[in-house]
Scaffold this active site. Sequence first.
Site, PDB file in Angstrom:
ATOM      1  N   HIS A 118     -11.905  14.753  39.519  1.00 20.32           N
ATOM      2  CA  HIS A 118     -13.019  15.494  40.122  1.00 20.32           C
ATOM      3  C   HIS A 118     -14.282  15.127  39.329  1.00 20.32           C
ATOM      4  O   HIS A 118     -14.196  14.828  38.132  1.00 20.32           O
ATOM      5  CB  HIS A 118     -12.715  16.986  39.966  1.00 20.32           C
ATOM      6  CG  HIS A 118     -13.673  17.912  40.639  1.00 20.32           C
ATOM      7  ND1 HIS A 118     -14.883  18.260  40.079  1.00 20.32           N
ATOM      8  CD2 HIS A 118     -13.605  18.583  41.814  1.00 20.32           C
ATOM      9  CE1 HIS A 118     -15.507  19.108  40.878  1.00 20.32           C
ATOM     10  NE2 HIS A 118     -14.755  19.316  41.946  1.00 20.32           N
ATOM     11  N   CYS A 359     -15.922  16.070  45.926  1.00 17.59           N
ATOM     12  CA  CYS A 359     -16.358  15.846  44.533  1.00 17.59           C
ATOM     13  C   CYS A 359     -15.460  14.826  43.845  1.00 17.59           C
ATOM     14  O   CYS A 359     -15.131  14.989  42.655  1.00 17.59           O
ATOM     15  CB  CYS A 359     -16.376  17.146  43.722  1.00 17.59           C
ATOM     16  SG  CYS A 359     -17.546  18.331  44.350  1.00 17.59           S
TER      17      CYS A 359
HETATM   18  N1  PMP Z   1     -11.576  20.102  38.704  1.00 16.86           N
HETATM   19  C1  PMP Z   1     -10.949  20.175  39.881  1.00 16.86           C
HETATM   20  C2  PMP Z   1      -9.693  19.412  40.076  1.00 16.86           C
HETATM   21  C3  PMP Z   1     -11.473  20.960  40.904  1.00 16.86           C
HETATM   22  O1  PMP Z   1     -10.853  21.015  42.085  1.00 16.86           O
HETATM   23  C4  PMP Z   1     -12.666  21.680  40.674  1.00 16.86           C
HETATM   24  C5  PMP Z   1     -13.295  22.529  41.757  1.00 16.86           C
HETATM   25  N2  PMP Z   1     -13.286  21.971  43.022  1.00 16.86           N
HETATM   26  C6  PMP Z   1     -13.271  21.582  39.431  1.00 16.86           C
HETATM   27  C7  PMP Z   1     -12.694  20.793  38.472  1.00 16.86           C
HETATM   28  C8  PMP Z   1     -14.526  22.318  39.106  1.00 16.86           C
HETATM   29  O2  PMP Z   1     -14.274  23.678  39.079  1.00 16.86           O
HETATM   30  P1  PMP Z   1     -15.476  24.737  38.986  1.00 16.86           P
HETATM   31  O3  PMP Z   1     -16.423  24.360  40.079  1.00 16.86           O
HETATM   32  O4  PMP Z   1     -14.809  26.043  39.220  1.00 16.86           O
HETATM   33  O5  PMP Z   1     -16.064  24.603  37.638  1.00 16.86           O
END
Ligand code: PMP
Length: 402
Positions: A118, A359
Amino acid sequence: MNITQIRNDFPIFTHNPELIFLDNASTTQKPQAVIDTLREYYENYNSNIHRGIYRIAEEATAAYESTRNKTASFIHAEDSRSIVFTRGTTESINLVAYSWGGKNLKAGDEILITEMEHHSNIIPWQLLCERSGAALKYIPITKDGKLDLSEPDKYFTDKTKLVCVIHQSNVFGTVNPVEEIVRLAHNCDAKVLVDGAQIAPHHAVDVTRLDCDFFAFSGHKMLGPTGVGALYAKPELLEEMDPFLGGGEMIRTVSMESSTWNDIPWKFEAGTPNIAQVIGLGAAIDYLSELGMENVSAIEKELHDYARVKLAEISGLKIYGDREDKGAVISFNVGNVHSHDLAHILDTFGIAIRAGHHCAQPIMQKLGVPATNRASFYLYNTKEEIDRLTEGIMKAVEMFEG
Ligand code: PMP
């Protein structure tokens, strides 16, 4: 498990009887118990923590700190001092990049991540490389959505100082062999950070058994409020790391010239934290623990198995990284229908799925597609909802292909 009973715990479904919510990898709905916990804090004992010498401040402090103990038990951390509350996975990863990375990385060192990450497990490392002169290396992925660990010696070397890996992919649902990665990393004296954002809500996690050095996750993806998450770190690492944010609460003494730091984990919790949200996270952990994480995984497995069978009935539908043995996340495209168009049409049927790059633009580049649709399931979803999704996709394709 009685899914009807579970659904009744989530007021959003009462308020939106038509809603079919299949974007759980993005965020999850909140049970009444979590909403009530937030309300009770504000209505009954709202106050700052760790400083008031009066009843409601002590109550709030106790509730906040009890979530730390619950969080430690939930991920099987042996010492609750290893739990730092943050705003979520993104902040947890940035904390490690600044506080550990800033002190320990220099030109010539390598940070190893994967092509499956991500953006929040890519950008902090790109920024850290710019600051430190370290280099960023990627473990490649295969076309079927797995890490290609066939040549570990190419990636795990004596230059590797930190390995950062997503535990469950938010695009494919692939569950990566984190234990093997930790072993390979520790063999070359590197530390390991696990992005647990997608694993913690869905499967039992045991950071002690994994032996990872850092583990990051978000409350909002596991029935908790937004604005709260946690970083697990081995206490000896937290002890030697520099503070992340400076301010109140993270200090022991302050003089005009210099200051000393509070004990861990408070050294990393500067300022007034998200008190209500942390306490709400405690209620989410209670809810999941009462159900049992093995039951949560079993519900999702049944939904995933069923969805794979149903979606296979749609001609022209391609699932990326399809396999039986993975998390309940399905990324797909169908015919020539653009993912945003499909998501938009499904919305008119009350079905919420995600469309885009999730993302994870490097994955899209690897797959050679600009975007995918993603349906992701959680403990309150039903097979009927999957039937409706299948029908909805079929109707959308008909509309497009005339
Ligand atoms: N890592 C992964 C694998 C995610 O799916 C996400 C959220 N989509 C994040 C990190 C980021 O999380 P947050 O937006 O809650 O900080």
